[in-house]
Design an enzyme around this catalytic site. Structure first.
Site, PDB file in Angstrom:
ATOM      1  N   PHE A   1     -31.897  -4.453  36.015  1.00  0.00           N
ATOM      2  CA  PHE A   1     -30.709  -4.583  36.492  1.00  0.00           C
ATOM      3  C   PHE A   1     -29.422  -5.104  35.798  1.00  0.00           C
ATOM      4  O   PHE A   1     -28.274  -4.496  35.675  1.00  0.00           O
ATOM      5  CB  PHE A   1     -30.917  -4.808  37.974  1.00  0.00           C
ATOM      6  CG  PHE A   1     -29.573  -4.958  38.974  1.00  0.00           C
ATOM      7  CD1 PHE A   1     -29.707  -3.915  39.961  1.00  0.00           C
ATOM      8  CD2 PHE A   1     -28.808  -5.790  38.909  1.00  0.00           C
ATOM      9  CE1 PHE A   1     -28.541  -3.577  40.601  1.00  0.00           C
ATOM     10  CE2 PHE A   1     -27.591  -5.837  39.749  1.00  0.00           C
ATOM     11  CZ  PHE A   1     -27.564  -4.576  40.573  1.00  0.00           C
TER      12      PHE A   1
ATOM     13  N   GLU B   1     -26.103 -12.051  69.926  1.00  0.00           N
ATOM     14  CA  GLU B   1     -25.980 -12.335  68.527  1.00  0.00           C
ATOM     15  C   GLU B   1     -26.529 -13.913  68.287  1.00  0.00           C
ATOM     16  O   GLU B   1     -26.258 -14.620  68.902  1.00  0.00           O
ATOM     17  CB  GLU B   1     -24.818 -11.941  67.748  1.00  0.00           C
ATOM     18  CG  GLU B   1     -24.336 -10.537  67.982  1.00  0.00           C
ATOM     19  CD  GLU B   1     -23.028 -10.289  67.497  1.00  0.00           C
ATOM     20  OE1 GLU B   1     -22.262 -11.087  66.991  1.00  0.00           O
ATOM     21  OE2 GLU B   1     -22.231  -9.199  67.782  1.00  0.00           O
TER      22      GLU B   1
ATOM     23  N   LEU C   1     -14.468 -19.507  69.747  1.00  0.00           N
ATOM     24  CA  LEU C   1     -15.335 -19.233  70.825  1.00  0.00           C
ATOM     25  C   LEU C   1     -15.340 -20.567  71.732  1.00  0.00           C
ATOM     26  O   LEU C   1     -15.517 -21.559  71.296  1.00  0.00           O
ATOM     27  CB  LEU C   1     -16.612 -18.686  70.382  1.00  0.00           C
ATOM     28  CG  LEU C   1     -16.813 -17.475  69.814  1.00  0.00           C
ATOM     29  CD1 LEU C   1     -18.099 -17.437  69.197  1.00  0.00           C
ATOM     30  CD2 LEU C   1     -16.471 -16.462  70.652  1.00  0.00           C
TER      31      LEU C   1
ATOM     32  N   LYS D   1     -25.489 -17.241  66.313  1.00  0.00           N
ATOM     33  CA  LYS D   1     -24.269 -18.050  65.793  1.00  0.00           C
ATOM     34  C   LYS D   1     -24.367 -18.512  64.391  1.00  0.00           C
ATOM     35  O   LYS D   1     -25.195 -19.406  64.312  1.00  0.00           O
ATOM     36  CB  LYS D   1     -23.646 -19.039  66.691  1.00  0.00           C
ATOM     37  CG  LYS D   1     -22.314 -19.738  66.208  1.00  0.00           C
ATOM     38  CD  LYS D   1     -21.737 -20.577  67.554  1.00  0.00           C
ATOM     39  CE  LYS D   1     -20.210 -20.613  67.242  1.00  0.00           C
ATOM     40  NZ  LYS D   1     -19.906 -21.172  66.061  1.00  0.00           N
TER      41      LYS D   1
ATOM     42  N   ASP E   1     -35.207  -7.132  37.846  1.00  0.00           N
ATOM     43  CA  ASP E   1     -34.119  -7.864  37.874  1.00  0.00           C
ATOM     44  C   ASP E   1     -33.466  -7.814  36.383  1.00  0.00           C
ATOM     45  O   ASP E   1     -32.308  -7.459  36.312  1.00  0.00           O
ATOM     46  CB  ASP E   1     -34.096  -9.478  38.134  1.00  0.00           C
ATOM     47  CG  ASP E   1     -34.401  -9.704  39.733  1.00  0.00           C
ATOM     48  OD1 ASP E   1     -34.195  -8.473  40.412  1.00  0.00           O
ATOM     49  OD2 ASP E   1     -34.774 -10.702  39.733  1.00  0.00           O
TER      50      ASP E   1
ATOM     51  N   GLU F   1     -19.471 -13.533  58.868  1.00  0.00           N
ATOM     52  CA  GLU F   1     -19.472 -14.963  58.339  1.00  0.00           C
ATOM     53  C   GLU F   1     -20.255 -15.029  56.785  1.00  0.00           C
ATOM     54  O   GLU F   1     -21.121 -14.205  56.568  1.00  0.00           O
ATOM     55  CB  GLU F   1     -20.644 -15.656  59.469  1.00  0.00           C
ATOM     56  CG  GLU F   1     -20.673 -16.909  59.298  1.00  0.00           C
ATOM     57  CD  GLU F   1     -19.580 -17.635  60.500  1.00  0.00           C
ATOM     58  OE1 GLU F   1     -18.555 -16.931  60.798  1.00  0.00           O
ATOM     59  OE2 GLU F   1     -19.454 -18.945  60.590  1.00  0.00           O
TER      60      GLU F   1
HETATM   61  S1  IVH Z   1     -17.386 -13.660  66.972  1.00  0.00           S
HETATM   62  C1  IVH Z   1     -13.186 -14.268  69.107  1.00  0.00           C
HETATM   63  N1  IVH Z   1     -19.894 -13.724  66.471  1.00  0.00           N
HETATM   64  O1  IVH Z   1     -18.003 -18.977  65.401  1.00  0.00           O
HETATM   65  C2  IVH Z   1     -14.705 -14.316  68.591  1.00  0.00           C
HETATM   66  N2  IVH Z   1     -18.496 -15.688  65.638  1.00  0.00           N
HETATM   67  O2  IVH Z   1     -16.247 -20.227  67.256  1.00  0.00           O
HETATM   68  C3  IVH Z   1     -14.673 -14.193  67.123  1.00  0.00           C
HETATM   69  N3  IVH Z   1     -19.391 -17.248  64.404  1.00  0.00           N
HETATM   70  O3  IVH Z   1     -14.993 -18.381  63.892  1.00  0.00           O
HETATM   71  C4  IVH Z   1     -16.003 -14.481  66.660  1.00  0.00           C
HETATM   72  N4  IVH Z   1     -21.439 -16.342  64.467  1.00  0.00           N
HETATM   73  O4  IVH Z   1     -16.893 -18.226  62.444  1.00  0.00           O
HETATM   74  C5  IVH Z   1     -18.630 -14.245  66.345  1.00  0.00           C
HETATM   75  N5  IVH Z   1     -21.933 -14.003  65.754  1.00  0.00           N
HETATM   76  C6  IVH Z   1     -20.945 -14.260  65.854  1.00  0.00           C
HETATM   77  C7  IVH Z   1     -20.635 -15.502  65.062  1.00  0.00           C
HETATM   78  C8  IVH Z   1     -19.547 -16.200  64.873  1.00  0.00           C
HETATM   79  C9  IVH Z   1     -20.674 -17.282  64.006  1.00  0.00           C
HETATM   80  C10 IVH Z   1     -18.259 -18.129  64.259  1.00  0.00           C
HETATM   81  C11 IVH Z   1     -17.238 -17.611  63.375  1.00  0.00           C
HETATM   82  C12 IVH Z   1     -15.987 -17.996  64.641  1.00  0.00           C
HETATM   83  C13 IVH Z   1     -16.772 -18.980  65.067  1.00  0.00           C
HETATM   84  C14 IVH Z   1     -15.872 -19.062  66.491  1.00  0.00           C
END
Ligand code: IVH
Length: 669
Positions: free
Chosen positions: A37, A113, A84, A115, A34, A173
């Site tokens: 770097f 994926e 979503l 969340k 570190d 994110e």
């Molecule tokens: S896709 C139209 N993938 O969840 C779909 N969103 O409720 C676009 N989020 O605003 C989002 N992990 O901040 C997607 N693997 C993931 C996610 C993710 C977290 C969040 C994102 C979004 C919110 C939607």
């Protein structure tokens, strides 16, 4: 150094830094330490500062921040950022699958994926360079936070790949890892500041900070999960993700293609259990139809796509018995209630204690001794009590009452207006406060006195040898030798370590004092701005407020600290012992003498440069910085939002008020 030579060195440094960065973030390989770097980065920063014409937007030096954004520009998203639909049960996920199947001929393949529990971000890349980063905002338009996003080390500022579309958008994110979150809260605790509630809120607050250098320090991270290109060559989501990986974007390796809904269920179940081993908080999984043509057929509702859904985990909760509430007194005198619980398994760990924050929390929950309580682990690391099972309370249970007096020293507790915490005001007689201040003083980020731990401090305190940090420097070898568990070598080591700490720089000493709200960062900025303890002790409220990062809360805390006689006499003793109470004159390389003999003060905020950088620039050209408006001041460099009273005073004294541009003209006429 000639500009040609500088150009070459800058290019080499950028290549090296990008290479090591990529190795680290993509392959978790550290080829250099570190320290090495940081040295490369520092050399690059210095060179770019000396040759501003060689600075570029995608230089890795941008990672350390420095630019101040006064007001974030509003930017419309090219395509709206939707949300979503949420589901909470597997039945609801099955309903989703059925809806999807009804609208198409071929059975869907799902892309699953995590969340991620952070803040959504949109990143625009033009010609392979990060050109704009925007928050989700209301979905239609968000804030331009490009400077702050550039500090996220795992995000490429320029792509190293050969082929990519001229323009594309990446969504993902931004999050704060559990590790970075805990480190930040430890820092807050040391500064006697209120801790952050959870990593999500902290990440979102951090992205909106004006000072990108502070953003850099907090170490945000990012996972990307969507590639958007206009002329779409790609036909499904998996391809998009594979490209993002190839181009060096941070993609969580936890995704999985699931050809049937049963496999989606298996994914959900696996990660319900395994998510606690991830470096960040996740609160569910996202299930997306993989094929883009199928997505098109499904379309959107007003707010969200019909081709994806989120499954949210119930935040885990357990029921257990409250055994008793104990009270901890911290270094600042704040009294924190802690719930001691019958051990219970929660989210993979055994929980025996839960934080109760303050007296209001006990009132809110109406806790009684022996209550059956519900504990939950949300985004927070420490579990909290979310409720009480009233039915199982026995009729003679006694309510938990917050003590009126300090549980350690018996002094009546006080609560200042607007504060949630009760404090023990007996700061010079209450043992945990005294010991806490010494522990704070000796820690690594303060005076770094090795060979001195909590146990030895306890011993020194018990023997009446050390009651405040200055007493450490009066300690004699024989006194230490006489202590339990000490022998000749260990006693000598301790005395040497204490002696060695006298060389610690002023900012460490300032932080070590443990002034409320003066954490490591504030101490550094105060030290750089006011340059000596003397200047700090004599500064009035207005002068303090001019220091970077210092608001009313910090200014008042400093004034109150320096108004106490025992603090002043301790500082005097520290000075007599030879501690560093001023900033060592930095060897600034003199670039010219165009400002020689002129005095300056900087005030307000500047668009593209921090006050520290501006001050470095003035000194590099021979100018002298002053700490306040006085008869000796010749030039006041004024940015936006500077205090009217200061302006008034400067005008009265005939100080010339100049802009950043005018300053630059003085440097390069
Ligand atoms: S896709 C139209 N993938 O969840 C779909 N969103 O409720 C676009 N989020 O605003 C989002 N992990 O901040 C997607 N693997 C993931 C996610 C993710 C977290 C969040 C994102 C979004 C919110 C939607």
């Amino acid at each position: 150094m000639t500009i040609d030579f500088a150009r070459e060195r800058i290019l080499t440094l950028r290549d090296k830094i990008n290479y090591y960065n990529q190795k680290y973030y993509e392959e978790s390989i550290s080829e250099i330490s570190d320290l090495e770097f940081d040295r490369l980065l520092e050399e690059l920063i210095q060179l770019e500062r000396s040759f501003p014409e060689l600075q570029t937007e995608d230089s890795p030096s941008q990672r350390v921040g420095g630019a101040i954004t006064k007001e974030f520009k509003t930017v419309f998203h090219k395509r709206p950022m939707l949300s979503l639909g949420n589901t909470y049960t597997l039945d609801e996920v099955r309903d989703f699958d059925e809806r999807v199947r009804k609208s198409m001929l071929q059975p869907p393949v799902y892309f699953c994926e995590q969340k991620f529990d952070g803040v959504a971000i949109s990143l625009i890349y033009k010609n392979g360079k990060l050109s704009q980063a925007v928050t989700r905002g209301d979905g239609e338009k968000g804030d331009d936070i490009t400077n702050n996003a550039k500090t996220i080390r795992s995000l490429p500022l320029s792509l190293r790949a050969k082929e990519f579309p001229a323009e594309f958008e990446v969504r993902g994110e931004v999050y704060l890892s559990q590790e970075a979150f805990e480190a930040l809260n430890r820092e807050k605790e040391e500064a006697g500041e209120e801790k952050m509630a959870n990593p999500r809120n902290t990440a979102s607050g951090t992205l909106k900070l004006q000072d990108s250098a502070e953003v850099a320090r907090r170490r945000l991270s990012c996972y990307v999960y969507q590639l958007l290109v206009d002329d779409q060559q790609i036909t499904d989501h998996a391809e998009g993700i594979a490209l993002l990986e190839k181009w060096g974007f941070p993609v969580s390796p936890t995704y999985q293609l699931c050809p049937s809904i049963e496999e989606v269920f298996a994914y959900i179940n696996k990660w319900d259990h395994d998510r606690h081993s991830l470096p960040l908080v996740t609160d569910g999984v996202v299930i997306k139809v993989n094929d883009f043509r199928q997505r098109e057929m499904l379309g959107f509702t007003a707010k969200s796509p019909r081709w994806a859904i989120a499954f949210k985990y119930k935040s885990e909760s357990a029921k257990t018995r409250l055994l008793h509430v104990s009270y901890q007194v911290g270094r600042t005198g704040a009294v924190t209630p802690v719930a001691n619980l019958q051990a219970v398994l929660l989210a993979g760990t055994t929980v025996k204690r839960a934080s109760l924050h303050n007296a209001n929390e006990i009132d809110r929950l109406q806790l009684h001794e022996g209550d059956m309580v519900f504990v939950e682990k949300g985004g927070e690391i420490i579990p909290k009590i979310t409720g009480v099972e009233f039915e199982s309370r026995s009729s003679d249970a006694k309510p938990i009452l917050f003590p009126t007096h300090c549980p350690i020293c018996g002094t009546r507790l006080v609560r200042s207006e607007g504060e949630a915490a009760f404090y023990c005001p007996n700061d010079n007689g209450c043992a945990p406060q005294i010991k806490g201040r010494i522990e704070h003083f000796i820690q690594r980020k303060a005076m770094e006195i090795e060979n001195l731990g909590a146990e030895t401090i306890e011993l020194l305190f018990q023997e009446g040898l050390v009651k405040n940090p200055a007493d450490l420097y009066d300690l004699q070898y024989d006194q230490v030798l006489n202590l339990n568990r000490f022998a000749e070598k260990s006693a000598r080591n301790l005395i040497d370590a204490i002696d060695k700490s006298k060389a610690m720089p002023f900012e460490n000493v300032l932080f070590a004092l443990g002034i409320r709200f003066v954490g490591r960062t504030v101490a550094e900025k105060l030290a750089r701005h006011l340059r000596s303890m003397n200047a700090l002790m004599t500064a009035d409220r207005e002068a303090l407020l001019q220091a970077p990062e210092v608001g009313e809360k910090i200014a008042d805390s400093l004034l109150s600290y320096f108004s106490q006689a025992d603090h002043l006499s301790m500082i005097q003793r520290l000075e007599a012992h030879g501690l560093q109470l001023k900033v060592e004159q930095k060897e600034t390389k003199l670039l010219s003498s165009s400002l020689e003999g002129k005095t300056f003060l900087i005030s307000g905020v500047f668009a593209g440069i921090s006050r520290e950088e501006l001050s470095d620039r003035i000194q590099a050209h021979g100018g002298k910085m002053l700490s306040g408006v006085s008869g000796n001041l010749q030039y006041l460099v004024a940015g936006e939002n500077m205090g009217p009273s200061k302006l008034e005073k400067a005008r009265k004294l005939g100080v010339q008020i100049i802009s950043e541009q005018e300053l630059n003209n003085m440097i390069n006429p």
